[in-house]
Design a protein around this motif. Structure first.
Motif, PDB file in Angstrom:
ATOM      1  N   ARG A  44      12.000   3.027   2.880  1.00 39.40           N
ATOM      2  CA  ARG A  44      12.726   3.159   4.145  1.00 39.40           C
ATOM      3  C   ARG A  44      11.833   2.863   5.343  1.00 39.40           C
ATOM      4  NH1 ARG A  44      14.121   7.303   7.596  1.00 39.40           N
ATOM      5  NH2 ARG A  44      13.217   8.946   6.317  1.00 39.40           N
ATOM      6  N   LEU A  45      10.547   3.243   5.242  1.00 36.75           N
ATOM      7  CA  LEU A  45       9.622   3.033   6.357  1.00 36.75           C
ATOM      8  C   LEU A  45       8.854   1.720   6.247  1.00 36.75           C
ATOM      9  CD1 LEU A  45       8.138   6.640   6.692  1.00 36.75           C
ATOM     10  CD2 LEU A  45       9.962   5.597   8.032  1.00 36.75           C
ATOM     11  N   GLY A  46       8.998   1.042   5.126  1.00 35.42           N
ATOM     12  CA  GLY A  46       8.265  -0.194   4.933  1.00 35.42           C
ATOM     13  C   GLY A  46       6.780   0.031   4.732  1.00 35.42           C
ATOM     14  N   LEU A  47       6.444   1.121   4.015  1.00 39.03           N
ATOM     15  CA  LEU A  47       5.049   1.483   3.783  1.00 39.03           C
ATOM     16  C   LEU A  47       4.803   1.613   2.289  1.00 39.03           C
ATOM     17  CD1 LEU A  47       4.629   4.249   6.524  1.00 39.03           C
ATOM     18  CD2 LEU A  47       3.804   1.884   6.627  1.00 39.03           C
ATOM     19  N   ARG A  60       2.268  -0.060  14.222  1.00 37.15           N
ATOM     20  CA  ARG A  60       1.668  -0.734  13.079  1.00 37.15           C
ATOM     21  C   ARG A  60       0.480  -1.607  13.457  1.00 37.15           C
ATOM     22  NH1 ARG A  60       5.407  -0.248   8.738  1.00 37.15           N
ATOM     23  NH2 ARG A  60       7.321   0.732   9.507  1.00 37.15           N
ATOM     24  N   SER A  61       0.212  -1.761  14.742  1.00 34.92           N
ATOM     25  CA  SER A  61      -0.913  -2.609  15.156  1.00 34.92           C
ATOM     26  C   SER A  61      -2.023  -1.820  15.855  1.00 34.92           C
ATOM     27  CB  SER A  61      -0.419  -3.714  16.111  1.00 34.92           C
ATOM     28  OG  SER A  61       0.193  -3.155  17.260  1.00 34.92           O
ATOM     29  N   GLN A  98       0.084   8.861  11.162  1.00 36.21           N
ATOM     30  CA  GLN A  98       1.282   8.819  12.002  1.00 36.21           C
ATOM     31  C   GLN A  98       2.477   9.433  11.279  1.00 36.21           C
ATOM     32  OE1 GLN A  98       2.085   5.156  14.244  1.00 36.21           O
ATOM     33  NE2 GLN A  98       0.109   4.362  13.494  1.00 36.21           N
ATOM     34  N   VAL A  99       2.637   9.082  10.009  1.00 41.44           N
ATOM     35  CA  VAL A  99       3.743   9.641   9.230  1.00 41.44           C
ATOM     36  C   VAL A  99       3.588  11.155   9.102  1.00 41.44           C
ATOM     37  CG1 VAL A  99       4.862   9.688   6.961  1.00 41.44           C
ATOM     38  CG2 VAL A  99       4.142   7.503   7.966  1.00 41.44           C
ATOM     39  N   SER A 100       2.374  11.590   8.762  1.00 45.14           N
ATOM     40  CA  SER A 100       2.101  13.014   8.617  1.00 45.14           C
ATOM     41  C   SER A 100       2.394  13.764   9.915  1.00 45.14           C
ATOM     42  CB  SER A 100       0.645  13.216   8.202  1.00 45.14           C
ATOM     43  OG  SER A 100       0.312  14.584   8.151  1.00 45.14           O
TER      44      SER A 100
END
Length: 240
Positions: free
Chosen positions: A43-46, A5-6, A14-16
Motif C-alpha cells: 500500500r505504501l510502495g515500500l 522519499r527524496s 518516517q513510517v514508524s
C-alpha cells in the motif's frame, strides 16, 4: 501516509513516526490491529524489510506487540511498576489500562516445603492455590501464581476474574502492611511462552513476594512472571 522519499530521513523512521503519532493521538487506539507487513508495504510502495524495521521500532518501544495468530496489535505502552506494596491489577487501573483476568487454576492443595516456609504453616496444611493470566487491553502481560492460607481465602473463581487479589483481601478485612520481594529473570518454561504469547524459551521477568498483615501473619505468597517487552519495575534510590 505522506512520506518524503527524496529527503535525508530514512523511510522506516518516517513510517514508524507516523504510526507512533497515530497511536499517541488515539487515532489508533489500544487493541487496533495493523495490516501485515506485505499488505502495508504494498500500500505504501515500500519493501517488506523497511516495513519490518519500522514495526520493530514500535515493538521495542512497547507501543506495538506481535501476537501469535492475531498479528501486530496496538498496546497502551509498557507497564512500569513502582516496587511497592500494590497489585498488578491496581497498577493497570491506575495507568488507564483495562485489566482482565483468565483463571487457569483455583484449587486447594497441601503446602509443600517452600510454600509452608513462606506462609509460616506446617508442611501438608491446606492452602488455596490460584493461577491467573493477567491481560491489559486484551494483551497478555503476566502469569500470576498465588498461595493463600485457607483462613483468608474465601474467594471464588468469579471473584478472581473480576477483581485484583489485594482488592479482594482488603474486602475480607485483611490489610497488607509489609512484604518481602525478590525480582529476577529467567527463560520461560512449561506453558508460559504460549500463554504470554512470546517465543518459546523467551525471557521473562520474575517476582516472588510474601505479604504480611498488621499482626505479622503471612497472608499470601506469589510467584509471578512478566513479559519483559511490556513490563518493568522502577525503583527510586535515595542517598543516605
Amino acid at each position: 501516509m505522506d512520506l518524503d522519499r527524496s529527503g535525508p530521513m530514512p523511510l522506516y523512521f518516517q513510517v514508524s513516526s507516523r504510526i507512533e503519532s497515530a497511536i499517541t493521538s488515539g487515532e489508533l487506539p489500544a487493541g487496533s490491529r495493523l495490516e501485515n507487513e506485505v499488505a502495508l508495504g504494498e500500500r505504501l510502495g515500500l519493501s517488506r524489510p523497511t516495513i519490518r524495521r519500522a514495526i520493530q521500532e514500535l515493538v521495542d518501544k512497547g507501543l506495538l506487540v506481535r501476537r501469535r495468530g492475531i498479528g501486530t496489535q496496538v498496546v497502551h505502552g509498557p507497564v512500569s511498576r513502582k516496587v511497592e506494596l500494590t497489585s498488578l491489577f491496581d497498577d493497570l487501573k491506575a495507568g488507564d489500562q483495562h485489566p482482565t483476568t483468565r483463571v487457569l487454576a483455583h484449587d486447594v492443595i497441601p503446602a509443600d516445603e517452600r510454600i509452608a516456609e513462606d506462609l509460616g504453616i506446617a508442611v501438608g496444611d491446606d492452602v488455596t492455590h490460584i493461577r491467573r493470566l493477567r491481560l491489559a487491553d486484551e494483551v497478555p502481560v503476566a502469569l500470576l501464581e498465588n498461595y493463600l492460607p485457607t483462613a483468608v481465602a474465601d474467594l471464588s473463581e468469579e471473584d478472581f476474574e473480576t477483581f485484583g487479589l489485594y482488592q479482594l483481601l482488603r474486602g475480607r478485612g485483611v490489610t497488607m502492611r509489609v512484604a518481602k520481594q525478590r525480582i529476577g529473570a529467567r527463560a520461560s518454561h512449561g506453558d508460559e511462552a504460549a500463554l504470554l504469547e512470546i517465543e518459546e524459551h523467551g525471557a521473562v521477568l520474575t517476582m516472588s513476594r510474601t505479604a504480611y498483615d498488621a499482626s505479622g501473619r503471612a497472608v499470601e505468597v506469589g510467584y509471578h512472571c512478566y513479559r519483559p517487552d511490556l513490563y518493568s519495575f522502577s525503583i527510586t534510590l535515595v542517598e543516605k
